[in-house]
Motif scaffolding. Structure first.
Motif, PDB file in Angstrom:
ATOM      1  N   CYS A  70       0.788  -1.351  -0.003  1.00 29.43           N
ATOM      2  CA  CYS A  70       0.036  -0.009  -0.060  1.00 29.43           C
ATOM      3  C   CYS A  70       0.851   1.221   0.000  1.00 29.43           C
ATOM      4  O   CYS A  70       0.568   2.115  -0.746  1.00 29.43           O
ATOM      5  CB  CYS A  70      -0.925   0.131   1.217  1.00 29.43           C
ATOM      6  SG  CYS A  70      -2.147  -1.363   1.212  1.00 29.43           S
ATOM      7  N   TYR A  71       1.976   1.162   0.954  1.00 35.21           N
ATOM      8  CA  TYR A  71       2.713   2.220   1.118  1.00 35.21           C
ATOM      9  C   TYR A  71       3.403   2.884  -0.201  1.00 35.21           C
ATOM     10  O   TYR A  71       3.360   3.951  -0.848  1.00 35.21           O
ATOM     11  CB  TYR A  71       3.691   2.063   2.029  1.00 35.21           C
ATOM     12  CG  TYR A  71       4.349   3.336   2.594  1.00 35.21           C
ATOM     13  CD1 TYR A  71       4.148   4.559   2.386  1.00 35.21           C
ATOM     14  CD2 TYR A  71       5.532   3.129   3.550  1.00 35.21           C
ATOM     15  CE1 TYR A  71       4.699   5.919   2.950  1.00 35.21           C
ATOM     16  CE2 TYR A  71       6.082   4.267   4.357  1.00 35.21           C
ATOM     17  CZ  TYR A  71       5.552   5.425   3.902  1.00 35.21           C
ATOM     18  OH  TYR A  71       6.200   6.657   4.748  1.00 35.21           O
ATOM     19  N   SER A  72       3.711   1.865  -1.124  1.00 34.42           N
ATOM     20  CA  SER A  72       4.629   2.054  -2.342  1.00 34.42           C
ATOM     21  C   SER A  72       3.788   2.288  -3.328  1.00 34.42           C
ATOM     22  O   SER A  72       3.894   3.194  -4.140  1.00 34.42           O
ATOM     23  CB  SER A  72       5.557   0.699  -2.654  1.00 34.42           C
ATOM     24  OG  SER A  72       6.209   1.104  -3.952  1.00 34.42           O
ATOM     25  N   SER A  73       2.534   1.748  -3.291  1.00 33.38           N
ATOM     26  CA  SER A  73       1.402   1.988  -4.506  1.00 33.38           C
ATOM     27  C   SER A  73       0.772   3.323  -4.148  1.00 33.38           C
ATOM     28  O   SER A  73       0.228   3.885  -5.376  1.00 33.38           O
ATOM     29  CB  SER A  73       0.324   0.932  -4.308  1.00 33.38           C
ATOM     30  OG  SER A  73       1.127  -0.440  -4.686  1.00 33.38           O
ATOM     31  N   ILE A 103       0.362   9.404   4.994  1.00 26.71           N
ATOM     32  CA  ILE A 103       0.452   9.306   6.161  1.00 26.71           C
ATOM     33  C   ILE A 103      -0.209   8.118   6.968  1.00 26.71           C
ATOM     34  O   ILE A 103       0.376   7.564   7.855  1.00 26.71           O
ATOM     35  CB  ILE A 103      -0.220  10.416   6.868  1.00 26.71           C
ATOM     36  CG1 ILE A 103       0.293  11.833   6.336  1.00 26.71           C
ATOM     37  CG2 ILE A 103      -0.424  10.701   8.268  1.00 26.71           C
ATOM     38  CD1 ILE A 103      -0.217  13.206   6.743  1.00 26.71           C
ATOM     39  N   LEU A 104      -1.256   7.793   6.470  1.00 31.53           N
ATOM     40  CA  LEU A 104      -1.884   6.452   6.845  1.00 31.53           C
ATOM     41  C   LEU A 104      -1.114   5.210   6.800  1.00 31.53           C
ATOM     42  O   LEU A 104      -0.831   4.335   7.716  1.00 31.53           O
ATOM     43  CB  LEU A 104      -3.237   6.197   5.898  1.00 31.53           C
ATOM     44  CG  LEU A 104      -3.973   4.875   6.104  1.00 31.53           C
ATOM     45  CD1 LEU A 104      -4.487   4.791   7.654  1.00 31.53           C
ATOM     46  CD2 LEU A 104      -5.376   4.710   5.064  1.00 31.53           C
ATOM     47  N   GLY A 145      -5.623  -1.862  15.449  1.00 36.47           N
ATOM     48  CA  GLY A 145      -5.370  -0.680  16.307  1.00 36.47           C
ATOM     49  C   GLY A 145      -4.350   0.120  15.610  1.00 36.47           C
ATOM     50  O   GLY A 145      -4.433   1.380  15.335  1.00 36.47           O
ATOM     51  N   ALA A 146      -3.560  -0.579  14.881  1.00 35.46           N
ATOM     52  CA  ALA A 146      -2.271   0.096  14.071  1.00 35.46           C
ATOM     53  C   ALA A 146      -3.037   0.829  12.967  1.00 35.46           C
ATOM     54  O   ALA A 146      -2.744   2.000  12.601  1.00 35.46           O
ATOM     55  CB  ALA A 146      -1.274  -0.795  13.421  1.00 35.46           C
ATOM     56  N   TRP A 147      -3.830   0.071  12.081  1.00 29.46           N
ATOM     57  CA  TRP A 147      -4.598   0.937  11.124  1.00 29.46           C
ATOM     58  C   TRP A 147      -5.495   2.064  11.611  1.00 29.46           C
ATOM     59  O   TRP A 147      -5.555   3.208  11.205  1.00 29.46           O
ATOM     60  CB  TRP A 147      -5.420   0.116  10.437  1.00 29.46           C
ATOM     61  CG  TRP A 147      -4.730  -1.056   9.319  1.00 29.46           C
ATOM     62  CD1 TRP A 147      -4.445  -2.102   9.336  1.00 29.46           C
ATOM     63  CD2 TRP A 147      -4.100  -0.558   8.154  1.00 29.46           C
ATOM     64  NE1 TRP A 147      -3.396  -2.391   8.487  1.00 29.46           N
ATOM     65  CE2 TRP A 147      -3.205  -1.500   7.352  1.00 29.46           C
ATOM     66  CE3 TRP A 147      -4.175   0.657   7.388  1.00 29.46           C
ATOM     67  CZ2 TRP A 147      -2.494  -1.467   6.384  1.00 29.46           C
ATOM     68  CZ3 TRP A 147      -3.402   0.926   6.181  1.00 29.46           C
ATOM     69  CH2 TRP A 147      -2.643  -0.230   5.553  1.00 29.46           C
ATOM     70  N   THR A 148      -6.279   1.731  12.726  1.00 21.91           N
ATOM     71  CA  THR A 148      -7.213   2.825  13.280  1.00 21.91           C
ATOM     72  C   THR A 148      -6.196   3.979  13.874  1.00 21.91           C
ATOM     73  O   THR A 148      -6.660   5.281  13.555  1.00 21.91           O
ATOM     74  CB  THR A 148      -7.916   2.176  14.436  1.00 21.91           C
ATOM     75  OG1 THR A 148      -8.689   1.066  14.209  1.00 21.91           O
ATOM     76  CG2 THR A 148      -8.505   3.330  15.152  1.00 21.91           C
ATOM     77  N   ALA A 154      -3.902  10.668  10.085  1.00 20.23           N
ATOM     78  CA  ALA A 154      -3.893  10.941   8.787  1.00 20.23           C
ATOM     79  C   ALA A 154      -5.064  11.751   8.588  1.00 20.23           C
ATOM     80  O   ALA A 154      -5.072  12.901   8.033  1.00 20.23           O
ATOM     81  CB  ALA A 154      -4.063   9.733   7.920  1.00 20.23           C
ATOM     82  N   LEU A 155      -5.973  11.532   9.332  1.00 16.30           N
ATOM     83  CA  LEU A 155      -7.520  12.320   9.185  1.00 16.30           C
ATOM     84  C   LEU A 155      -7.481  13.693   9.908  1.00 16.30           C
ATOM     85  O   LEU A 155      -7.758  14.644   9.376  1.00 16.30           O
ATOM     86  CB  LEU A 155      -8.508  11.650   9.859  1.00 16.30           C
ATOM     87  CG  LEU A 155     -10.004  11.949   9.463  1.00 16.30           C
ATOM     88  CD1 LEU A 155     -10.445  11.969   8.163  1.00 16.30           C
ATOM     89  CD2 LEU A 155     -11.102  11.169  10.473  1.00 16.30           C
TER      90      LEU A 155
END
Length: 310
Positions: A70-73, A103-104, A145-148, A154-155
């Motif tokens: 995801c980060y690279s894309s 950021i996410l 939790g990491a994604w949240t 980011a938000l």
């Protein structure tokens, strides 16, 4: 403000304005992106296919590979398009959206790495209760939790970025839309955004760093109490890959978002950004494959089946 022209798109100047160099860079970053995709997808497939890798450590490695993709894309496909495009533009909303996902993805990766550090703490410092501590529900909660947390971080910054007004110039001397670059182009005051960015980076970054640091203080203390040198070496080898990955991401990412403007330069910023947002996602599966015997065994097993079928 009323007489100012509103900017609706930005121009990403990228890494070079030389046409020949852009073709060369296109080929280089295309190879890097393909290696990133193949390497991380291979890690994910191997972990899913090999039942011996259905453990908490590899559960987190699976999700680390996913977030690396995801980060690279978020950055590289647009970057590749711009190397070949005559007009290297991106809309303001598209730029802010890219900033949100940068950021996410970066934040989620940091906290997944922290969860992996906690996993190593549980495995080395309390091996008898490891499977109880790192049961499946806890692992899922740590990744969620990491994604949240990453989404919240980011938000916050995106909401404040949406309040900015851009009236020119509209050239971003970079290959992507990182928040510090957008703040430089704003016609409205950015003090609030800078405070929010710095405060949130310190809070979320330091909490992730402290969790990782405390885990490894206990890990190192436990390793040093092992009487034999061979035992210490074997135990340390189970977390050496993770330490390398942490070093690559933390140092460059933290420097990029907290450095004072007095040490800022276009070349330095581009090198640091390429390192943590493009090279690190490519290097992670390579590091784990080279340093981890179980992953190398599983990859060899999968490749052996593939060749046998051919």
């Amino acid at each position: 403000m009323e007489n100012q022209t509103t900017v609706t798109e930005f121009i990403l100047l990228g890494l070079s304005s030389d046409q020949q160099m852009q073709i060369f860079l296109f080929l280089v970053f295309l190879v890097i992106y393909l290696v990133t995709l193949v390497g991380n997808i291979l890690i994910m497939v191997v972990i899913r296919a090999d039942t011996q890798l259905h453990t908490p450590m590899y559960f987190f490695l699976f999700h680390l590979s996913f977030v690396d993709i995801c980060y690279s894309s978020v950055t590289v496909p647009k970057m590749l398009m711009n190397f070949l495009a005559e007009h290297k533009t991106i809309s303001v909303n598209g730029c802010i959206a890219q900033m949100f996902f940068i950021i996410l993805s970066g934040s989620a990766e940091l906290f997944i790495l922290s969860a992996m550090a906690y996993d190593r703490y549980a495995a080395i410092c309390d091996p008898l209760h490891y499977m109880e501590i790192m049961r499946n529900g806890i692992c899922v909660q740590l990744v969620s939790g990491a994604w949240t947390i990453g989404c919240f971080y980011a938000l916050i910054n995106t909401i404040f970025a949406l309040r900015l007004h851009f009236c020119g110039p509209n050239q971003i001397r970079h290959f992507n839309c990182e928040l510090p670059r957008l703040l430089q182009l704003s016609c409205t005051e950015t003090l609030t955004n800078q405070v929010v960015l710095l405060t949130s980076a310190v809070i979320f970054g330091s909490s992730s760093f402290l969790l990782t640091l405390i885990s490894y203080i206990h890990v190192i203390a436990t390793i040093l109490r092992i009487p034999s040198a061979e035992g210490r070496r074997k135990t340390f080898s189970t977390c050496s890959s993770h330490l390398i990955v942490i070093g690559l991401l933390y140092v460059t990412g933290f420097f990029q978002y907290t450095k004072p403007s007095s040490v800022s330069s276009v070349l330095l910023d581009e090198i640091v950004s390429v390192q943590y947002s493009i090279l690190t996602p490519m290097l992670n599966p390579i590091i784990y494959s080279l340093k981890n015997k179980e992953v190398k065994r599983a990859v060899g097993k999968i490749m052996g089946k593939f060749w046998f079928l051919k």
